[in-house]
Design a protein around this motif. Structure first.
Motif, short mmCIF file in Angstrom:
data_model
loop_
_atom_site.label_atom_id
_atom_site.label_comp_id
_atom_site.label_asym_id
_atom_site.label_seq_id
_atom_site.Cartn_x
_atom_site.Cartn_y
_atom_site.Cartn_z
N ASP A 53 36.74 54.06 16.34
CA ASP A 53 36.30 55.45 16.21
C ASP A 53 36.51 56.13 17.57
OD1 ASP A 53 35.13 57.75 15.26
OD2 ASP A 53 33.07 56.99 15.36
N GLY A 86 40.38 65.64 14.02
CA GLY A 86 41.73 65.87 13.54
C GLY A 86 42.52 66.84 14.41
N LYS A 91 44.18 64.09 19.37
CA LYS A 91 45.20 63.10 18.98
C LYS A 91 46.11 62.79 20.16
CE LYS A 91 45.84 64.10 14.08
NZ LYS A 91 46.82 64.54 13.09
N ARG A 95 47.09 59.33 21.83
CA ARG A 95 48.46 58.83 21.97
C ARG A 95 48.75 58.48 23.42
NH1 ARG A 95 52.97 59.76 23.83
NH2 ARG A 95 52.27 61.68 24.84
N ALA A 99 47.17 54.65 21.81
CA ALA A 99 46.92 54.38 20.38
C ALA A 99 48.25 54.34 19.63
CB ALA A 99 46.03 55.46 19.79
N LYS A 100 48.30 53.51 18.59
CA LYS A 100 49.53 53.39 17.80
C LYS A 100 49.49 54.26 16.54
CE LYS A 100 52.04 50.42 20.04
NZ LYS A 100 53.32 50.85 20.59
N ALA A 101 48.29 54.55 16.07
CA ALA A 101 48.17 55.38 14.87
C ALA A 101 46.82 56.10 14.89
CB ALA A 101 48.29 54.54 13.61
N TRP A 102 46.77 57.20 14.12
CA TRP A 102 45.57 58.03 14.09
C TRP A 102 45.27 58.36 12.63
CZ3 TRP A 102 43.09 59.84 18.62
CH2 TRP A 102 42.04 60.75 18.42
N ILE A 103 44.11 57.96 12.17
CA ILE A 103 43.71 58.25 10.78
C ILE A 103 42.45 59.10 10.81
CG2 ILE A 103 42.98 57.28 8.56
CD1 ILE A 103 44.48 54.72 9.29
N VAL A 104 42.49 60.22 10.07
CA VAL A 104 41.33 61.11 10.03
C VAL A 104 40.43 60.72 8.86
CG1 VAL A 104 40.58 63.51 9.80
CG2 VAL A 104 42.67 62.97 11.06
N VAL A 111 45.57 53.47 2.62
CA VAL A 111 46.25 54.06 3.78
C VAL A 111 45.96 53.25 5.04
CG1 VAL A 111 46.38 56.12 5.24
CG2 VAL A 111 46.22 56.36 2.76
N ASP A 114 47.78 49.96 4.83
CA ASP A 114 49.21 50.16 5.06
C ASP A 114 49.49 50.26 6.57
OD1 ASP A 114 51.93 50.82 4.33
OD2 ASP A 114 51.48 52.86 4.99
N ALA A 115 48.67 51.06 7.26
CA ALA A 115 48.87 51.22 8.71
C ALA A 115 48.64 49.89 9.42
CB ALA A 115 47.91 52.29 9.24
N LYS A 118 51.45 47.36 8.98
CA LYS A 118 52.67 47.70 9.71
C LYS A 118 52.53 47.41 11.21
CE LYS A 118 54.44 51.20 6.58
NZ LYS A 118 54.36 52.60 6.18
#
Lengths: 122, 379
Positions: A53, A86, A91, A95, A99-104, A111, A114-115, A118
């Motif tokens: 978080d 968001g 974000k 980055r 961080a490699k990915a950001w999910i809101v 989802v 999936d992230a 990967k």
């Protein structure tokens, strides 16, 4: 051998939902309530991915992310930020910190899975 | 001048309440709570101020500073704000604990369902297992029928031997007849010998003794031959009766074996039907269980609202504290509140898009559903 994922979130309910989704996908899950607790939970153990978080007491997610990336053992451990934030500016801070990915939030478990699938380290 | 400042302070207090109002409205809209909850929240605020005024007794001694309208208003606001924050924190705590308990319960339900609801692979495995069990049962029961058939065949073979023996007993009867015939001929021969011995007189007396002995032996031979014939007849009768009985039994056994074969096939069919029904029922239960499992999962995902509400309410708490602090200073020192700083303070610490949207529009923003959610960005 299952892969281990560290969840960092101050919301117990959110951790429960994330843990359920990841456990059912076959991952072993470790929980922490904030950045400081997460750093102690790392404790040199092998972590294949971190889900964190942003807004948390004591140590927020961006600070935690920065410290993880500064750690020689965990600097290549992928970190997925899972947050209500968001805004592009926030974000971008994530980055820049690594961080490699950001999910809101709120998130759909597929989802997140999936992230994670990967990005997770072998 | 004093009157003017108090008018300004009242405007500030009204502004504060208005500011808190939209923050609270944003929370209520985001959490999906009804307008009733928000109405109760506002009532709490008004009740706090009223309670402060009611608590001051008419005869109570007070200093000139305490009597200043600005200070009195500041005290009321301070007291009310503490009350609001306490109520908000109580509500937060109760909601958090209840949500956590619900989620733990749902997790347990899901774990139980995982044990009850067999995956599709297991269902297919059960199908194969059912076919294997039935094939094994049929094979074993058919093996039993083969044993019965072998038993019947063995008995028929014995009966065939007995039948052959009965036929061969006819030869024994002929032989007995031959013995009797020989005895009769020997008897005639002995009679002739006795006659000839009588003619020979004294010299034939010894021969007559021999002839008499031969006659006696031929009589015994004849008697023995008849007894043999009688016993052979009895044996043939018994064998004939045994054969009749065995044939009757064999016919009955054949009927029993045919009926047993049909019964076995019928049992296998019935067992197959029962297992098929059980399997179909299990599949049906599995499908219902899977539907329930998905429903529970969706409900658990929907409980993410608690996290958002928690963050919004925490920001509201901080905002109220800061706002009360600013108004308190303004009221006590007779200063104007900087509107720019005031707006910046209200926006400080927003963590959700709903908060920003509510701030911009002045109206509650609808909650983000999980269907709208999961905005994913890879870096």
């Amino acid at each position: 051998m299952s892969k281990t994922i560290l969840i960092v979130d101050d919301s117990t309910s959110l951790r429960t939902v994330v843990k359920l989704a990841l456990s059912r996908a076959g991952y072993e899950v470790i929980e922490a309530g904030d950045g400081e607790e997460a750093l102690t939970k790392l404790d040199g153990r092998k972590i294949n991915l971190i889900v964190s978080d942003v807004n948390m007491p004591r140590m927020d997610g961006i600070t935690f992310l920065t410290q993880v990336k500064a750690h020689p053992r965990y600097k290549f451990t992928p970190v997925v930020m899972l947050t209500t934030e968001g805004q592009d500016a926030t974000k971008e801070r994530g980055r820049a910190a690594g961080a490699k990915a950001w999910i809101v939030k709120p998130f759909n478990p597929p989802v997140l899975i999936d992230a994670v699938s990967k990005l997770v380290l072998p | 001048m004093q009157q003017l400042r108090w008018t300004t302070h009242r405007q500030l207090a009204a502004g504060l309440l208005a500011g808190v109002s939209w923050v609270g409205a944003a929370w209520a809209g985001s959490s999906g709570l009804t307008s009733l909850a928000w109405a109760a929240w506002v009532t709490l605020a008004v009740a706090g101020v009223a309670a402060c005024r009611w608590a001051r007794h008419p005869g109570e001694a007070s200093s000139p500073e305490q009597d200043a309208p600005g200070n009195e208003a500041a005290d009321c606001l301070s007291e009310a704000s503490q009350l609001w924050l306490t109520h908000l924190q109580t509500a937060q705590s109760q909601m958090r604990e209840a949500t956590d308990e619900l989620l733990v319960g749902f997790s347990q339900i899901l774990q139980d369902l995982d044990h009850i609801v067999a995956p599709a692979e297991q269902a297919r495995g059960a199908d194969d297992q059912r076919a294997d069990v039935l094939a094994r049962c049929e094979h074993q029961l058919n093996g039993l029928m083969t044993n019965f058939d072998a038993f019947v065949a063995s008995r028929e073979q014995i009966l065939g031997s007995v039948h052959t023996l009965a036929q061969n007993s006819g030869g024994l009867q002929d032989m007995a007849e031959e013995v009797a015939k020989l005895a009769r001929q020997t008897n005639l021969l002995s009679i002739n010998a006795a006659i000839e011995a009588a003619r020979a007189g004294e010299s034939g007396r010894g021969f007559a003794v021999v002839a008499a002995e031969v006659r006696r032996l031929s009589g015994e031979s004849g008697s023995t031959g008849r007894r043999i014939g009688q016993q052979i007849d009895d044996l043939r009768l018994q064998m004939s009766q045994a054969l009749d009985c065995a044939r009757t039994q064999a016919e009955a056994d054949g009927l029993v074996i045919d009926a047993s074969g049909q019964t076995i096939q019928g049992v296998i069919r019935e067992v197959d039907d029962v297992i098929t029904q059980l399997h179909e029922r299990a599949v049906e239960l599995g499908q219902h269980g899977e539907a329930v499992r998905q429903q529970v999962e969706q409900m658990m995902v929907a409980f993410q609202f608690q996290d958002r509400v928690q963050q919004i309410m925490e920001q509201v708490n901080r905002s109220i504290e800061q706002a009360i602090g600013q108004v308190d200073v303004a009221l006590r020192e007779g200063q104007r509140v900087d509107r720019v700083q005031w707006q910046a303070m209200l926006q400080q610490g927003y963590t959700t898009d709903e908060q920003r949207a509510a701030h911009a529009s002045g109206k509650p923003d609808g909650a983000r559903s999980t269907q709208q959610a999961s905005e994913l960005t890879f870096f």
